[in-house]
Motif scaffolding. Sequence first.
Motif, short mmCIF file in Angstrom:
data_model
loop_
_atom_site.label_atom_id
_atom_site.label_comp_id
_atom_site.label_asym_id
_atom_site.label_seq_id
_atom_site.Cartn_x
_atom_site.Cartn_y
_atom_site.Cartn_z
N SER A 184 0.84 -1.19 0.00
CA SER A 184 0.00 0.00 0.00
C SER A 184 0.88 1.25 0.00
O SER A 184 1.91 1.29 0.68
CB SER A 184 -0.89 0.00 1.24
N PRO A 185 0.51 2.28 -0.76
CA PRO A 185 1.28 3.52 -0.75
C PRO A 185 1.08 4.31 0.55
O PRO A 185 1.75 5.32 0.77
CB PRO A 185 0.72 4.30 -1.95
N LEU A 186 0.16 3.84 1.39
CA LEU A 186 -0.17 4.55 2.63
C LEU A 186 0.61 3.96 3.80
O LEU A 186 1.04 2.81 3.76
CB LEU A 186 -1.68 4.48 2.88
N LYS A 187 0.79 4.75 4.86
CA LYS A 187 1.66 4.33 5.95
C LYS A 187 1.02 3.30 6.87
O LYS A 187 1.71 2.51 7.49
CB LYS A 187 2.04 5.56 6.80
N TRP A 188 -0.31 3.36 7.00
CA TRP A 188 -0.98 2.57 8.02
C TRP A 188 -1.94 1.55 7.42
O TRP A 188 -2.11 1.48 6.21
CB TRP A 188 -1.69 3.49 9.01
N GLN A 189 -2.57 0.81 8.30
CA GLN A 189 -3.40 -0.33 7.94
C GLN A 189 -4.47 -0.01 6.88
O GLN A 189 -5.14 1.01 6.96
CB GLN A 189 -4.08 -0.84 9.21
N GLY A 205 -7.98 3.10 0.85
CA GLY A 205 -8.12 3.97 2.02
C GLY A 205 -7.56 3.28 3.25
O GLY A 205 -7.59 2.05 3.36
N SER A 206 -7.05 4.08 4.19
CA SER A 206 -6.41 3.51 5.37
C SER A 206 -7.01 4.08 6.65
O SER A 206 -7.88 4.96 6.62
CB SER A 206 -4.91 3.82 5.34
N ILE A 207 -6.51 3.59 7.78
CA ILE A 207 -7.02 4.07 9.07
C ILE A 207 -6.49 5.46 9.41
O ILE A 207 -6.93 6.05 10.38
CB ILE A 207 -6.65 3.08 10.21
N GLU A 208 -5.55 5.99 8.60
CA GLU A 208 -4.98 7.29 8.97
C GLU A 208 -5.52 8.46 8.17
O GLU A 208 -4.87 9.47 7.99
CB GLU A 208 -3.45 7.24 8.91
#
Length: 332
Positions: A184-189, A205-208
């Motif tokens: 994932s390009p995102l940092k979080w879950q 989409g992520s939790i952050e």
Amino acid sequence: MAYTCMDPKDFEVSNPPSDGISAMSFSPQADFLAASSWDNQVRIYEVQPTGNTLAKAAYSHESPVLDVCWSKDGTKLVSGGADKAARLFDISTGQSSQVAEHAEPVKSVRFLDQGQNILATGSYDKTLKYWDLRSPQPIGTVQLPERCYTMDTTGPLLVVGTAEKHVLLFDLNNPTTIFKQAQSPLKWQTRSISCFTNGKGYAIGSIEGRVGIQYIEDKEQSKNFSFKCHRDDAKNVYAVNCINFHPVHGTFSTAGSDGTVSFWDKDCKQRLKAFGNCGGTIACSAFNKNGQIFAYAVSYDWSKGYKFATPTQKIYLHAVRDDDIKPRNKKR
């Protein structure tokens, strides 16, 4: 704070689920809305032209139901649950039957475009399974690197998001082979994944409070970008619980645990419309077949554990204004 709707004109669905709402899906053929819930039930509502709703049918799992999806012809509904089973509900007969099983809860279910009877199920047992509804055994099984959290499909593209931020892409012309594996390009879950309507990529989409727009083809990688959303002035960050692409315009919605919904245009990289706060987490959402109705569930999403669980759930229907969801002219 009492739950409210994101727009004063929105309709409230009568007889909502009695526990957290996990997923919603509109029939591709008629204005029937299915909702899966932590009360072990799947409910089907008929949305009338007036905006009022009628409870049409319901069926049960033995544990909380985690996902729900319609067949392309609108005659069947499939749901996956914590009872490690996927169940099929036949609209014409009103009967439900088990059609898939896993060793752990079934988190995601999707009918494939490749045939009315082919189903994909993703589970916490770290497998993706394909089923032909005419056969009791899976027709294909793929080992995933981690537990399946979310998946979506359009045309020959299937995208699976798992724990530890793995993203797996499948070309359904060769469904048991991982076509591409990414982080994932995102940092979080990872919380949610939705395929573009043209199948050329997906939003994650992520939790952050962040969304990533990702293209499949190497030559389009330069178009990839991520943006922040579902955050407030106090620097609180909220999960992006649901992403839905508009079936006509290809723009998309995000719904978050901050209690808000926004409409976006990925091509212009801008927000088209922000709606008012609903006073509770928005767990899931869905557009109907022509994108003129947007359903959203104000319901606890378990993001703060059981101590913060709320006893009330509401589903609202929003009449989508074309001007709010149409793409903008690209800036030169």
